[in-house]
Design an enzyme around this catalytic site. Structure first.
Site: not given
Ligand code: DQA
Length: 140
Positions: A68, A17, A105, A81, A74, A94-96
């Site tokens: 985020n 991250y 994921r 909703d 997931h 998402h960062l990743s």
């Molecule tokens: C995340 C990716 C998710 O799978 C993970 O549970 C996170 C961070 C991301 O920003 O990459 O908590 O949302």
């Protein structure tokens, strides 16, 4: 709007991250907002219900959201909703790169109700997301 464990950014799994803290992300988004004349309001919670409460409370004041939902991405049906219920254009961030990690994921319940998803750019995902939201609002 940031979900669970994003409060620990900087110390949480930095290899995945990055080293940037949530404070730094929020400050950069606010600074971006000031440059673009767009007030940016930030919120983080580890609790799903608190994220819903925030979206509901802000629904008339906000023009859109950058979300985020972290792990709730997931698992949660309540969050998509809520996005539909409040009817705010929302960019998922998402960062990743969630498409290149564990199988679980790769499923995002929020993506289908969002106008776009930005993932895998680290901290820059957020700035890309606010740009997308602003462009969408300008064209809406
Ligand atoms: C995340 C990716 C998710 O799978 C993970 O549970 C996170 C961070 C991301 O920003 O990459 O908590 O949302």
């Amino acid at each position: 709007v940031n979900g669970p464990a994003l409060s620990l950014l900087g110390e949480r799994e930095p290899a995945i991250y990055g080293a940037v803290t949530l404070d730094e992300i929020e400050s950069s988004c606010r600074a971006w907002g000031e440059e673009h004349g767009v007030p940016v309001c930030c919120f983080q919670s580890n609790a799903e219900g608190a994220l819903l409460d925030f979206l509901q409370a802000e629904r008339h004041r906000a023009s859109g959201a950058v979300l985020n939902a972290a792990a709730y991405t997931h698992t949660s049906i309540a969050i998509p909703d809520a996005i539909k219920a409040v009817n705010l254009p929302t960019v998922e961030v998402h960062l990743s790169d969630i498409t290149a990690r564990e199988e679980f994921r790769k499923v995002s319940y929020t993506a289908p109700v969002c106008i776009a998803t930005v993932a895998g750019k680290g901290f820059d995902s957020y700035l890309a997301a606010v740009e997308i939201l602003l462009a969408w609002l300008a064209g809406a």
